[in-house]
Motif scaffolding. Structure first.
Motif, short mmCIF file in Angstrom:
data_model
loop_
_atom_site.label_atom_id
_atom_site.label_comp_id
_atom_site.label_asym_id
_atom_site.label_seq_id
_atom_site.Cartn_x
_atom_site.Cartn_y
_atom_site.Cartn_z
N ILE A 1 0.87 -1.18 0.00
CA ILE A 1 0.00 0.00 0.00
C ILE A 1 0.91 1.23 0.00
N GLU B 1 -1.07 -6.37 -9.57
CA GLU B 1 -2.36 -6.54 -8.88
C GLU B 1 -2.20 -6.53 -7.36
N ASN B 2 -0.97 -6.72 -6.87
CA ASN B 2 -0.70 -6.68 -5.43
C ASN B 2 -0.18 -5.32 -4.97
N GLN B 3 -0.17 -4.35 -5.87
CA GLN B 3 0.28 -3.00 -5.52
C GLN B 3 -0.92 -2.06 -5.51
N LYS B 4 -1.24 -1.56 -4.34
CA LYS B 4 -2.41 -0.70 -4.18
C LYS B 4 -1.94 0.74 -3.98
N ASN C 1 -9.94 5.90 -0.48
CA ASN C 1 -9.62 4.56 -1.00
C ASN C 1 -9.08 3.60 0.04
N VAL D 1 -9.11 -0.58 -0.20
CA VAL D 1 -7.85 -1.28 -0.50
C VAL D 1 -7.56 -2.35 0.55
N GLU E 1 -9.80 -5.27 -0.18
CA GLU E 1 -9.37 -6.02 -1.36
C GLU E 1 -8.19 -6.93 -1.05
N LEU E 2 -7.21 -6.41 -0.32
CA LEU E 2 -6.02 -7.20 -0.01
C LEU E 2 -6.34 -8.35 0.95
#
Length: 317
Positions: A249, A261-264, A278, A282, A285-286
C-alpha cells in the motif's frame, strides 16, 4: 440476506420498530438504531460483536435537537458547527439523562455528528430520530464504504441497507472533545486538523486509549484486515520480506518485482483526500488476496495524512 434499497420510508419504518438499518454517510456506512431505544442500541453491539465499553456516536439532522439531548453547549461548538457541519466531524458534549448509558458506555458525555449524505439527512429529518450508528462492520474489522461491503459482513444479521453509493470521504469523522474547558482532538479523521485550527487555534491531539475510551476508534487495535500489516520504508521492507507473497500500500509509487495486482496505490496524483477515500476499500481487497503480508508506507504529515496514518497504525497493531 439484508435488503439493499434506496427507500427512505422503509428504512424509517424499521428504525421506528427498533430494528437495525445500515445507513450511508460521507465517511463510512453506519449501523443505525434509535439512540433512545436501549434494546435497539443493544442490538448494535450484538450484531457487531462490539464491546459495551466502546461508546457510540449519535447522528442528528441539525443542532435544533441538541437542547433535548445535551447540556452545557459551549460557544466554540457553534463556530465549528457553522463552518463544518454537516460534515465529517463529531462533537463530544455533556449529555442529558434521556440518552441511555449504553450509548455512551456510562460516560457523562456523548458524541454528536451531523452527517453530510443526502439520503441519511432526509432519513434523519423525516424520522426525527437521533440515530446511534457506529461503522457497519464486525468490531475491529475494516469499515465499509459501500452497501455491498455491509452486505458481505453483516447481511445475515440486519434486515435493511440504505444504499447511498460509495462514501466520498472513506475514513471516519474527526472527533473533538468540547466537554471540558480545554478542547482536544480524540480521533483524527475526515476533517483535517489544520482546518479546525484555522477556527480554534492550536489544539491538543490525544488519539489513543487503553480499555475505557471516551469516544469511538480510540482502541489501539482497530480497523484490522485479516492479513499481517507492516508499516515502514517499503524498499527496506521488501528486502526483509523477500520470498514471501507480498502486497504493497503506497500513496503514489509502484515497485519493481511485485505483481501489479498486489500494488495498491491510494492516489496516483498524491491527493490525500482521494487516498483517504480509497484506504478501507484497498485493505478489504487485499484481505481477499492470497498473500502473506501487507507492506505499507506512512502518508505525508499534512491534511488527511495523519488520519490515514492513524488507521494504518491501528490496522498494524
Amino acid at each position: 440476506m439484508a435488503k439493499i434499497s434506496t427507500n427512505i420510508s422503509e428504512a424509517q419504518a424499521l428504525l421506528e420498530k427498533g430494528e437495525l438499518v445500515a445507513i450511508p454517510t460521507e465517511t463510512v456506512y453506519g449501523l443505525a438504531a434509535n439512540a433512545l431505544n436501549t434494546e435497539a442500541v443493544a442490538s448494535i453491539f450484538e450484531a457487531k460483536g462490539r464491546p459495551h465499553f466502546d461508546p457510540l456516536i449519535v447522528h442528528l439532522h441539525d443542532k435544533s435537537q441538541l437542547d433535548v439531548l445535551c447540556q452545557k453547549i459551549p460557544d466554540v461548538f457553534n463556530r465549528l458547527y457553522e463552518t463544518f457541519s454537516p460534515g465529517p466531524i463529531t462533537y463530544i458534549l455533556k449529555k442529558k439523562e434521556i440518552i441511555p448509558d449504553l450509548v455512551t458506555s456510562g460516560n457523562d458525555t456523548v458524541g454528536i455528528r451531523f452527517p453530510n449524505h443526502p439520503l441519511t439527512r432526509e432519513l434523519l429529518f423525516e424520522s426525527g430520530l437521533p440515530l446511534a450508528a457506529p461503522s457497519a462492520n464486525p468490531f475491529g474489522y475494516v469499515s465499509p464504504t459501500t452497501a455491498q461491503h455491509v452486505e458481505n459482513q453483516l447481511g445475515n444479521k440486519i434486515p435493511y441497507i440504505l444504499d447511498g453509493g460509495p462514501c466520498s470521504v472513506g475514513i471516519e469523522s474527526t472527533i473533538i472533545d468540547l466537554s471540558t474547558d480545554t478542547p482536544k482532538i480524540l480521533r483524527l479523521g475526515g476533517l483535517a486538523l489544520e482546518e479546525i485550527e484555522e477556527i480554534m487555534g492550536k489544539i491538543e491531539v490525544t488519539t489513543h486509549s487503553s480499555s475505557n475510551p471516551q469516544a469511538p476508534g480510540m482502541l489501539s487495535s482497530h480497523y484490522s484486515p485479516g492479513k499481517k500489516l507492516i508499516i515502514g520504508n517499503i524498499e527496506e521492507l521488501l528486502k526483509t520480506h523477500s520470498g514471501k507473497s507480498t502486497a504493497i500500500i503506497s500513496l503514489s509509487k509502484t515497485y519493481e518485482g511485485i505483481p501489479i495486482e498486489n500494488q495498491k496505490v491510494l492516489s496516483p496524483s498524491g491527493d490525500l483526500k482521494l487516498a483517504a477515500a480509497n484506504l478501507f476499500k484497498v485493505l478489504r481487497e487485499l484481505d481477499r488476496e492470497n498473500i502473506d503480508v501487507i507492506l505499507a508506507e506512512l502518508m505525508p504529515n499534512i491534511g488527511l495524512g495523519p488520519a490515514i496514518n492513524d488507521r494504518l497504525k491501528r490496522a498494524a497493531h
